[in-house]
Design a protein around this motif. Structure first.
Motif, PDB file in Angstrom:
ATOM      1  N   ILE A  87      36.668 -21.721   5.005  1.00  0.00           N
ATOM      2  CA  ILE A  87      37.792 -22.154   4.171  1.00  0.00           C
ATOM      3  C   ILE A  87      37.767 -23.661   3.981  1.00  0.00           C
ATOM      4  CG2 ILE A  87      40.321 -22.233   4.014  1.00  0.00           C
ATOM      5  CD1 ILE A  87      40.290 -19.598   5.671  1.00  0.00           C
ATOM      6  N   ASP A  88      37.342 -24.381   5.022  1.00  0.00           N
ATOM      7  CA  ASP A  88      37.250 -25.835   4.899  1.00  0.00           C
ATOM      8  C   ASP A  88      36.254 -26.229   3.807  1.00  0.00           C
ATOM      9  OD1 ASP A  88      38.526 -28.129   6.085  1.00  0.00           O
ATOM     10  OD2 ASP A  88      36.553 -28.737   6.817  1.00  0.00           O
ATOM     11  N   GLU A  89      35.190 -25.432   3.667  1.00  0.00           N
ATOM     12  CA  GLU A  89      34.230 -25.685   2.590  1.00  0.00           C
ATOM     13  C   GLU A  89      34.891 -25.532   1.217  1.00  0.00           C
ATOM     14  OE1 GLU A  89      30.565 -26.317   2.534  1.00  0.00           O
ATOM     15  OE2 GLU A  89      31.360 -27.239   4.357  1.00  0.00           O
ATOM     16  N   LEU A  90      35.819 -24.578   1.102  1.00  0.00           N
ATOM     17  CA  LEU A  90      36.545 -24.425  -0.158  1.00  0.00           C
ATOM     18  C   LEU A  90      37.369 -25.671  -0.488  1.00  0.00           C
ATOM     19  CD1 LEU A  90      37.958 -20.779   0.180  1.00  0.00           C
ATOM     20  CD2 LEU A  90      35.926 -21.509  -1.074  1.00  0.00           C
ATOM     21  N   VAL A  91      37.831 -26.349   0.571  1.00  0.00           N
ATOM     22  CA  VAL A  91      38.690 -27.529   0.374  1.00  0.00           C
ATOM     23  C   VAL A  91      37.867 -28.779   0.103  1.00  0.00           C
ATOM     24  CG1 VAL A  91      40.406 -29.032   1.475  1.00  0.00           C
ATOM     25  CG2 VAL A  91      40.515 -26.550   1.818  1.00  0.00           C
ATOM     26  N   VAL A  92      36.846 -29.043   0.934  1.00  0.00           N
ATOM     27  CA  VAL A  92      36.175 -30.342   0.893  1.00  0.00           C
ATOM     28  C   VAL A  92      34.834 -30.309   0.155  1.00  0.00           C
ATOM     29  CG1 VAL A  92      37.275 -30.994   3.071  1.00  0.00           C
ATOM     30  CG2 VAL A  92      34.982 -30.016   3.113  1.00  0.00           C
ATOM     31  N   ALA A  93      34.277 -29.126  -0.075  1.00  0.00           N
ATOM     32  CA  ALA A  93      32.961 -29.037  -0.728  1.00  0.00           C
ATOM     33  C   ALA A  93      32.973 -27.927  -1.760  1.00  0.00           C
ATOM     34  CB  ALA A  93      31.864 -28.804   0.321  1.00  0.00           C
ATOM     35  N   TRP A  94      33.917 -28.013  -2.672  1.00  0.00           N
ATOM     36  CA  TRP A  94      34.091 -26.970  -3.692  1.00  0.00           C
ATOM     37  C   TRP A  94      32.959 -27.005  -4.707  1.00  0.00           C
ATOM     38  CZ3 TRP A  94      35.794 -22.554  -4.930  1.00  0.00           C
ATOM     39  CH2 TRP A  94      36.049 -22.185  -6.265  1.00  0.00           C
ATOM     40  N   ARG A  95      32.239 -25.890  -4.815  1.00  0.00           N
ATOM     41  CA  ARG A  95      31.142 -25.763  -5.768  1.00  0.00           C
ATOM     42  C   ARG A  95      31.274 -24.477  -6.584  1.00  0.00           C
ATOM     43  NH1 ARG A  95      29.247 -26.566  -0.818  1.00  0.00           N
ATOM     44  NH2 ARG A  95      28.526 -24.390  -0.734  1.00  0.00           N
TER      45      ARG A  95
END
Length: 339
Positions: free
Chosen positions: A290-298
């Motif tokens: 989920i953190d990837e959805l927040v800080v590394a949205w691709r």
């Protein structure tokens, strides 16, 4: 004040007895109810027997709750004996609570779930004192370290987690045993407490003694002190996370707000959001995804999380710059994937 019709229990003033009494008195002073009426979870072992005796000396009224897990032949007799000892010591009542140990997570987890449910159902509004000692706290921290799931898993047990109270977290197990010896009590020795198939037993009998030997007898104390410090740190971080979630929006948190926070605070905020919206268990893998959805949205897909009930699953997705929790029809999705 103690009721006029109940005579105070008289205990010998030995170091062990005074040590346990002082621990119970300190807990009652800080956390206890105004009328000082408590229930005690009594197994018949040394820790809970010592706790019961000290509670009788320090509180106004004590009710003993004895859980019979029915996992061994003769467990009903053990429970009845513990209840009889409680009455002889001066407990206002002593109730045996038979339970059925079933459910997921193995026998230890199922027994714990059944035990706490029975205690909660029988406490009649009273706080329930539990006999966990400093040694139990050290074992709990080691178990948390083995799981590797962050600071929350190694903060150990809290002294007060209403309705549960743990006055003996600063008392060594050897002290409760000496307390019983000083009173002429013979504690029940649960064979499960020496069964090597249980991880906690191996920590108790193999790992902690080795650590104590290597570290000069300070391992358990150090582990318990670490747990106390982490509880304070976690409380502060949870406060920061709560404020972050309030600013981001507790319904569908705004990623632009979340991304500004430190990772430890951001992930705690997301965890709180998930739990508040019906996610049954949050893992480190969930939080990383989920953190990837927040800080590394691709444009990546969502992160499946636990919960949702039969036939559905919960998925965290990023939509219009916010995190949202979607329910998907599992059967329809599986048919679509296989077609």
């Amino acid at each position: 004040m103690r009721p006029a019709d109940q005579r105070p229990i008289r205990l010998p003033e030995t170091p062990a007895v005074l040590g346990v009494r002082h621990a119970v008195r300190a807990w009652l002073t800080e956390f206890g109810p105004e009328d000082l009426r408590v229930a005690v979870a009594l197994s018949g072992g040394a820790d809970s027997l010592a706790l019961t005796g000290a509670a009788l000396a320090e509180s106004a009224e004590v009710h003993a709750l004895v859980v019979d897990h029915r996992l061994q032949a003769g467990s009903d007799e053990v429970a009845a004996s513990a209840a009889a000892i409680a009455r002889s010591l001066g407990c206002r009542s002593a109730q045996v609570l038979p339970v059925a140990v079933t459910g997921p997570g193995g026998m230890e987890a199922a027994a714990r779930t059944a035990r706490y449910a029975a205690l909660d159902g029988a406490r009649t509004g009273l706080p329930v004192l539990l006999g966990h000692t400093l040694d139990d706290q050290a074992e709990t921290v080691l178990l948390g370290l083995g799981r590797g799931s962050g600071a929350r898993s190694i903060q150990g047990m809290a002294p007060d987690d209403a309705p549960w109270g743990r006055p003996l977290l600063g008392v060594r197990r050897e002290t409760t045993r000496q307390f019983c010896a000083d009173l002429g009590l013979t504690p029940y020795e649960d064979p499960h407490n020496s069964a090597p198939e249980f991880t906690r037993v191996r920590l108790r009998t193999e790992v902690l003694p080795l650590l104590e030997s290597v570290l000069g007898g300070t391992a358990a104390l150090a582990l318990a002190r670490t747990a106390e410090q982490l509880r304070e740190d976690n409380a502060a971080l949870d406060g920061f996370a709560g404020e972050l979630l309030r600013r981001a929006g507790p319904g569908a948190p705004e990623c632009a707000v979340l991304v500004q926070a430190a990772p430890a605070v951001r992930r705690r905020a997301v965890r709180a959001w998930l739990l508040a919206h019906g996610v049954s268990a949050v893992t480190a893998t969930h939080l990383r995804g989920i953190d990837e959805l927040v800080v590394a949205w691709r444009g990546q897909g969502g992160v499946a999380v636990s919960g949702g009930g039969r036939g559905t699953r919960l998925v965290v997705i990023r939509e219009h710059g916010r995190l949202t929790l979607a329910r998907t029809d599992r059967e329809r999705r599986e048919r679509r994937e296989t077609s």
